[in-house]
Design a protein around this motif. Structure first.
Motif, PDB file in Angstrom:
ATOM      1  N   VAL A 219      -8.804   2.179 -10.278  1.00  0.00           N
ATOM      2  CA  VAL A 219      -8.212   1.913 -11.620  1.00  0.00           C
ATOM      3  C   VAL A 219      -6.597   1.872 -11.350  1.00  0.00           C
ATOM      4  O   VAL A 219      -6.093   0.818 -12.132  1.00  0.00           O
ATOM      5  CB  VAL A 219      -8.576   3.115 -12.358  1.00  0.00           C
ATOM      6  N   PHE A 220      -6.073   2.549 -10.639  1.00  0.00           N
ATOM      7  CA  PHE A 220      -4.629   2.491 -10.632  1.00  0.00           C
ATOM      8  C   PHE A 220      -3.997   1.385  -9.759  1.00  0.00           C
ATOM      9  O   PHE A 220      -2.921   0.732 -10.070  1.00  0.00           O
ATOM     10  CB  PHE A 220      -3.893   3.749  -9.950  1.00  0.00           C
ATOM     11  N   LEU A 221      -4.850   1.149  -8.842  1.00  0.00           N
ATOM     12  CA  LEU A 221      -4.332  -0.195  -8.070  1.00  0.00           C
ATOM     13  C   LEU A 221      -4.789  -1.442  -8.818  1.00  0.00           C
ATOM     14  O   LEU A 221      -3.565  -2.556  -8.620  1.00  0.00           O
ATOM     15  CB  LEU A 221      -5.208  -0.067  -6.752  1.00  0.00           C
ATOM     16  N   VAL A 222      -5.445  -1.541  -9.454  1.00  0.00           N
ATOM     17  CA  VAL A 222      -5.850  -2.750 -10.441  1.00  0.00           C
ATOM     18  C   VAL A 222      -4.704  -2.804 -11.431  1.00  0.00           C
ATOM     19  O   VAL A 222      -4.114  -3.984 -11.690  1.00  0.00           O
ATOM     20  CB  VAL A 222      -7.220  -2.778 -11.072  1.00  0.00           C
ATOM     21  N   LEU A 223      -4.127  -1.632 -11.962  1.00  0.00           N
ATOM     22  CA  LEU A 223      -3.177  -1.970 -13.179  1.00  0.00           C
ATOM     23  C   LEU A 223      -1.859  -1.873 -12.357  1.00  0.00           C
ATOM     24  O   LEU A 223      -0.930  -2.314 -12.900  1.00  0.00           O
ATOM     25  CB  LEU A 223      -3.326  -0.371 -14.075  1.00  0.00           C
ATOM     26  N   GLY A 224      -1.688  -1.641 -11.079  1.00  0.00           N
ATOM     27  CA  GLY A 224      -0.303  -1.494 -10.274  1.00  0.00           C
ATOM     28  C   GLY A 224       0.535  -0.437 -10.765  1.00  0.00           C
ATOM     29  O   GLY A 224       1.615  -0.639 -11.186  1.00  0.00           O
ATOM     30  N   LEU A 225      -0.189   0.786 -11.140  1.00  0.00           N
ATOM     31  CA  LEU A 225       0.523   1.797 -11.793  1.00  0.00           C
ATOM     32  C   LEU A 225       0.831   3.014 -10.802  1.00  0.00           C
ATOM     33  O   LEU A 225      -0.149   3.449 -10.175  1.00  0.00           O
ATOM     34  CB  LEU A 225      -0.103   2.210 -13.016  1.00  0.00           C
ATOM     35  N   ILE A 226       1.929   3.552 -10.506  1.00  0.00           N
ATOM     36  CA  ILE A 226       2.052   4.692  -9.678  1.00  0.00           C
ATOM     37  C   ILE A 226       1.415   4.303  -8.429  1.00  0.00           C
ATOM     38  O   ILE A 226       0.576   5.097  -7.631  1.00  0.00           O
ATOM     39  CB  ILE A 226       1.752   6.071 -10.133  1.00  0.00           C
ATOM     40  N   THR A 227       1.775   3.010  -7.722  1.00  0.00           N
ATOM     41  CA  THR A 227       1.235   2.583  -6.428  1.00  0.00           C
ATOM     42  C   THR A 227       1.225   3.474  -5.505  1.00  0.00           C
ATOM     43  O   THR A 227       0.057   3.436  -4.560  1.00  0.00           O
ATOM     44  CB  THR A 227       1.713   1.189  -6.333  1.00  0.00           C
ATOM     45  N   PRO A 228       2.346   3.993  -4.884  1.00  0.00           N
ATOM     46  CA  PRO A 228       2.518   4.802  -3.623  1.00  0.00           C
ATOM     47  C   PRO A 228       1.383   6.021  -3.674  1.00  0.00           C
ATOM     48  O   PRO A 228       0.803   6.193  -2.747  1.00  0.00           O
ATOM     49  CB  PRO A 228       3.839   5.255  -3.664  1.00  0.00           C
ATOM     50  N   LEU A 229       1.326   6.578  -4.769  1.00  0.00           N
ATOM     51  CA  LEU A 229       0.488   7.911  -4.723  1.00  0.00           C
ATOM     52  C   LEU A 229      -0.932   7.204  -4.762  1.00  0.00           C
ATOM     53  O   LEU A 229      -2.003   7.854  -3.805  1.00  0.00           O
ATOM     54  CB  LEU A 229       0.750   8.589  -5.934  1.00  0.00           C
ATOM     55  N   PHE A 230      -1.501   6.363  -5.275  1.00  0.00           N
ATOM     56  CA  PHE A 230      -2.902   5.998  -5.390  1.00  0.00           C
ATOM     57  C   PHE A 230      -3.363   5.014  -4.139  1.00  0.00           C
ATOM     58  O   PHE A 230      -4.345   4.937  -3.687  1.00  0.00           O
ATOM     59  CB  PHE A 230      -3.196   5.284  -6.821  1.00  0.00           C
ATOM     60  N   ALA A 231      -2.262   4.229  -3.652  1.00  0.00           N
ATOM     61  CA  ALA A 231      -2.257   3.661  -2.369  1.00  0.00           C
ATOM     62  C   ALA A 231      -2.836   4.764  -1.061  1.00  0.00           C
ATOM     63  O   ALA A 231      -3.726   4.534  -0.336  1.00  0.00           O
ATOM     64  CB  ALA A 231      -1.335   2.896  -2.068  1.00  0.00           C
ATOM     65  N   MET A 232      -1.920   6.056  -1.555  1.00  0.00           N
ATOM     66  CA  MET A 232      -2.495   6.882  -0.270  1.00  0.00           C
ATOM     67  C   MET A 232      -3.745   7.605  -0.791  1.00  0.00           C
ATOM     68  O   MET A 232      -4.745   7.741   0.390  1.00  0.00           O
ATOM     69  CB  MET A 232      -1.257   8.238  -0.596  1.00  0.00           C
ATOM     70  N   LEU A 233      -4.237   7.658  -1.799  1.00  0.00           N
ATOM     71  CA  LEU A 233      -5.725   8.264  -2.127  1.00  0.00           C
ATOM     72  C   LEU A 233      -6.868   7.092  -1.518  1.00  0.00           C
ATOM     73  O   LEU A 233      -7.777   7.567  -1.000  1.00  0.00           O
ATOM     74  CB  LEU A 233      -5.855   8.312  -3.729  1.00  0.00           C
TER      75      LEU A 233
END
Length: 324
Positions: A219-233
């Protein structure tokens, strides 16, 4: 003077002194044409030269005796002895007097520069010159600040390409998690995932943790929101999935024997790592953040956290050798 009579007229009888005072009138005659005063010092009319009184010049004849002092009520001059005479004062211009009462004066011109005093002031101690900074330190700080704060919009289609990568990775993670939670598209759901993890140390916990990580990261990658954290997940989830597919395939290190599921998991893992270093781009909700185009420190920091999280999840969740 053209409008005055050039010939002086003799004064009239109203002169108190009895002297002939030359006067000038515009008229041809004197103001008083009466008989001249016959007292001492006057010139009789009969004694005027030929040509008349109008053309004659009044003269002052010498009088008898001692001149003007021989007249009535005139005292004769007396000589004062030199011993009784007061000395003549010496002239001194007080406005330009020299200091101390001296009468010496100095003449100078105001349009010329005065001579400098001959007394020289003591020379000042030499001042050490400030240290000169190296030429390499002289840089344009304004340009550096502008380059670091102003977004570079000349990125071509890179931002749009990053959006496509985020969209594909995020959608796959979302669909995989939603299918597991709600048993969509023939997915066996949480029970089927738990049976797949039956040989691990914590199959029940892994069946909840892995789909949850996939859904949040997608969800957060599609929105491009707080990308470094959710790319880590996303990196943690895809790395665990790749190790699980590799361990169940039994191919070991033979890359040519790896099934498509292993390669798909590795491609998803590589996409999450790429987003960790590139950032989401400007086509995202993080467009105003520094990590939208230059993550720099955050990339390495979250990469180390992702590696540590993936190892810990496999070590405490699975507890087996994936290459065996």
């Amino acid at each position: 003077m053209s409008n005055k009579n050039p010939t002086p007229d003799r004064a009239g009888s109203y002169d108190a002194d009895g002297l002939d005072v030359p006067t000038y009138h515009q008229d041809d005659k004197a103001a008083d044409q009466g008989p001249a005063f016959t007292g001492a010092g006057s010139t009789a009319a009969s004694s005027l030269p030929a040509g008349g009184a109008d053309n004659a010049t009044t003269q002052f004849p010498e009088t008898s005796g001692a001149g003007v002092f021989g007249r009535t009520n005139r005292a004769a001059p007396q000589e004062i002895p030199a011993s009784q005479q007061s000395p003549q004062p010496t002239y001194a211009d007080q406005d330009f007097a020299a200091p101390g009462g001296s009468t010496a004066y100095q003449t100078f011109a105001y349009d010329r520069q005065q001579d400098q005093p001959t007394t020289m002031a003591p020379a000042a101690a030499p001042v050490a010159a400030p240290p000169v900074a190296p030429a390499a330190a002289n840089y344009d700080q304004t340009t550096a600040v502008t380059e670091s704060e102003t977004p570079d919009h000349r990125r071509g289609t890179i931002d749009f390409g990053l959006f496509i990568v985020r969209l594909m990775l995020g959608l796959w993670l979302i669909l995989e998690a939603v299918g597991t939670f709600f048993r969509l598209g023939g997915n066996p759901g949480l029970s089927g995932l738990q049976s797949d993890y039956a040989g691990y140390l914590a199959p029940e916990g892994l069946a909840i943790v892995i789909p949850s990580l996939q859904l949040a990261a997608g969800v957060f990658l599609v929105l491009g929101l707080i990308t470094p954290l959710f790319a880590m997940l996303a990196t943690i989830a895809t790395s665990f999935t790749a190790l699980h597919e590799l361990s169940t395939s039994g191919a070991g290190l033979n890359v040519f024997a790896w099934p498509e599921s292993v390669w798909l998991s590795l491609v998803l893992l590589g996409s999450s790592l790429a987003l960790q270093f590139t950032g989401p781009g400007f086509v995202s909700l993080d467009y105003g953040r520094s990590w939208a185009r230059r993550p720099l420190l955050s990339s390495w920091l979250f990469l180390l956290l992702a590696i540590a999280g993936g190892i810990a999840l496999w070590w405490f969740g699975a507890g087996i050798n994936p290459l065996a």
